[in-house]
Scaffold this motif. Structure first.
Motif, PDB file in Angstrom:
ATOM      1  N   LEU A  49      30.462   2.937  68.073  1.00  0.00           N
ATOM      2  CA  LEU A  49      30.053   1.561  67.906  1.00  0.00           C
ATOM      3  C   LEU A  49      30.613   0.468  68.913  1.00  0.00           C
ATOM      4  N   ALA A  50      31.783   0.623  69.108  1.00  0.00           N
ATOM      5  CA  ALA A  50      32.222  -0.347  70.141  1.00  0.00           C
ATOM      6  C   ALA A  50      31.673  -0.162  71.545  1.00  0.00           C
ATOM      7  N   LEU A  51      31.127   1.377  72.086  1.00  0.00           N
ATOM      8  CA  LEU A  51      30.803   1.426  73.132  1.00  0.00           C
ATOM      9  C   LEU A  51      29.219   0.798  73.167  1.00  0.00           C
ATOM     10  N   ARG A  52      28.589   1.036  72.219  1.00  0.00           N
ATOM     11  CA  ARG A  52      27.214   0.347  71.876  1.00  0.00           C
ATOM     12  C   ARG A  52      27.108  -1.184  71.980  1.00  0.00           C
ATOM     13  N   LEU A  53      28.294  -1.803  71.301  1.00  0.00           N
ATOM     14  CA  LEU A  53      28.220  -3.082  71.508  1.00  0.00           C
ATOM     15  C   LEU A  53      28.447  -3.815  72.971  1.00  0.00           C
ATOM     16  N   ALA A  54      29.387  -3.240  73.420  1.00  0.00           N
ATOM     17  CA  ALA A  54      29.900  -3.360  74.748  1.00  0.00           C
ATOM     18  C   ALA A  54      28.615  -3.348  75.835  1.00  0.00           C
ATOM     19  N   ALA A  55      27.938  -2.028  75.538  1.00  0.00           N
ATOM     20  CA  ALA A  55      26.877  -1.929  76.538  1.00  0.00           C
ATOM     21  C   ALA A  55      25.655  -2.749  76.126  1.00  0.00           C
ATOM     22  N   ALA A  56      25.456  -3.381  75.130  1.00  0.00           N
ATOM     23  CA  ALA A  56      24.385  -4.145  74.599  1.00  0.00           C
ATOM     24  C   ALA A  56      24.790  -5.670  75.119  1.00  0.00           C
ATOM     25  N   LEU A  57      25.953  -5.848  75.382  1.00  0.00           N
ATOM     26  CA  LEU A  57      26.474  -6.982  75.932  1.00  0.00           C
ATOM     27  C   LEU A  57      26.667  -7.029  77.433  1.00  0.00           C
ATOM     28  N   GLY A  58      26.794  -5.784  78.086  1.00  0.00           N
ATOM     29  CA  GLY A  58      26.927  -5.898  79.385  1.00  0.00           C
ATOM     30  C   GLY A  58      28.594  -6.070  79.862  1.00  0.00           C
ATOM     31  N   VAL A  59      29.415  -5.756  78.968  1.00  0.00           N
ATOM     32  CA  VAL A  59      30.804  -6.081  79.100  1.00  0.00           C
ATOM     33  C   VAL A  59      31.523  -4.611  78.682  1.00  0.00           C
ATOM     34  N   THR A  60      32.991  -4.551  78.781  1.00  0.00           N
ATOM     35  CA  THR A  60      33.561  -3.359  78.722  1.00  0.00           C
ATOM     36  C   THR A  60      34.093  -3.567  77.315  1.00  0.00           C
ATOM     37  N   VAL A  61      34.272  -2.647  76.577  1.00  0.00           N
ATOM     38  CA  VAL A  61      35.021  -2.606  75.222  1.00  0.00           C
ATOM     39  C   VAL A  61      36.348  -3.135  75.270  1.00  0.00           C
ATOM     40  N   GLU A  62      37.022  -3.062  76.529  1.00  0.00           N
ATOM     41  CA  GLU A  62      38.432  -3.897  76.405  1.00  0.00           C
ATOM     42  C   GLU A  62      38.097  -5.377  76.630  1.00  0.00           C
ATOM     43  N   GLU A  63      37.055  -5.953  76.930  1.00  0.00           N
ATOM     44  CA  GLU A  63      36.682  -7.359  76.950  1.00  0.00           C
ATOM     45  C   GLU A  63      36.208  -7.843  75.386  1.00  0.00           C
ATOM     46  N   LEU A  64      35.711  -6.919  74.719  1.00  0.00           N
ATOM     47  CA  LEU A  64      35.353  -7.085  73.428  1.00  0.00           C
ATOM     48  C   LEU A  64      36.537  -6.813  72.219  1.00  0.00           C
ATOM     49  N   PHE A  65      37.436  -6.023  72.645  1.00  0.00           N
ATOM     50  CA  PHE A  65      38.529  -5.653  71.402  1.00  0.00           C
ATOM     51  C   PHE A  65      39.806  -5.100  72.124  1.00  0.00           C
ATOM     52  N   ARG A  66      40.741  -5.808  71.522  1.00  0.00           N
ATOM     53  CA  ARG A  66      42.267  -5.545  71.972  1.00  0.00           C
ATOM     54  C   ARG A  66      43.112  -5.305  70.563  1.00  0.00           C
ATOM     55  N   THR A  67      44.310  -4.847  70.548  1.00  0.00           N
ATOM     56  CA  THR A  67      44.969  -4.616  69.594  1.00  0.00           C
ATOM     57  C   THR A  67      46.237  -5.910  69.791  1.00  0.00           C
TER      58      THR A  67
END
Length: 75
Positions: A49-67
């Motif tokens: 799901l994180a990969l799908r969201l990142a692809a839909a927004l044209g960004v990396t997963v790391e740009e969307l999520f971090r701990t």
């Protein structure tokens, strides 16, 4: 005890693309309720799901999520 939490910038990136939650959900193949829950921190997305969201927004997963440490050491 887990002292990390998921920090996400999904809402920020969605707004930068001028997308509604429903539009992003359609692009990512998920529900608007899921987008809302992730943005609100009530749901942790799967890797897929994180990969799908990142692809839909044209960004990396790391740009969307971090701990983050909740103890104030790393934010």
């Amino acid at each position: 005890m887990n002292d990390r939490e998921l920090v996400n910038t999904l809402k920020v990136h969605r707004a930068m693309k001028d997308l509604t939650q429903a539009e992003l959900a359609e692009l990512a193949g998920i529900t608007r309720v899921s987008v809302n829950a992730i943005e609100g921190g009530r749901m942790v997305p799967s890797v897929l799901l994180a990969l799908r969201l990142a692809a839909a927004l044209g960004v990396t997963v790391e740009e969307l999520f971090r701990t983050s440490h909740t103890g104030g050491q790393i934010r």
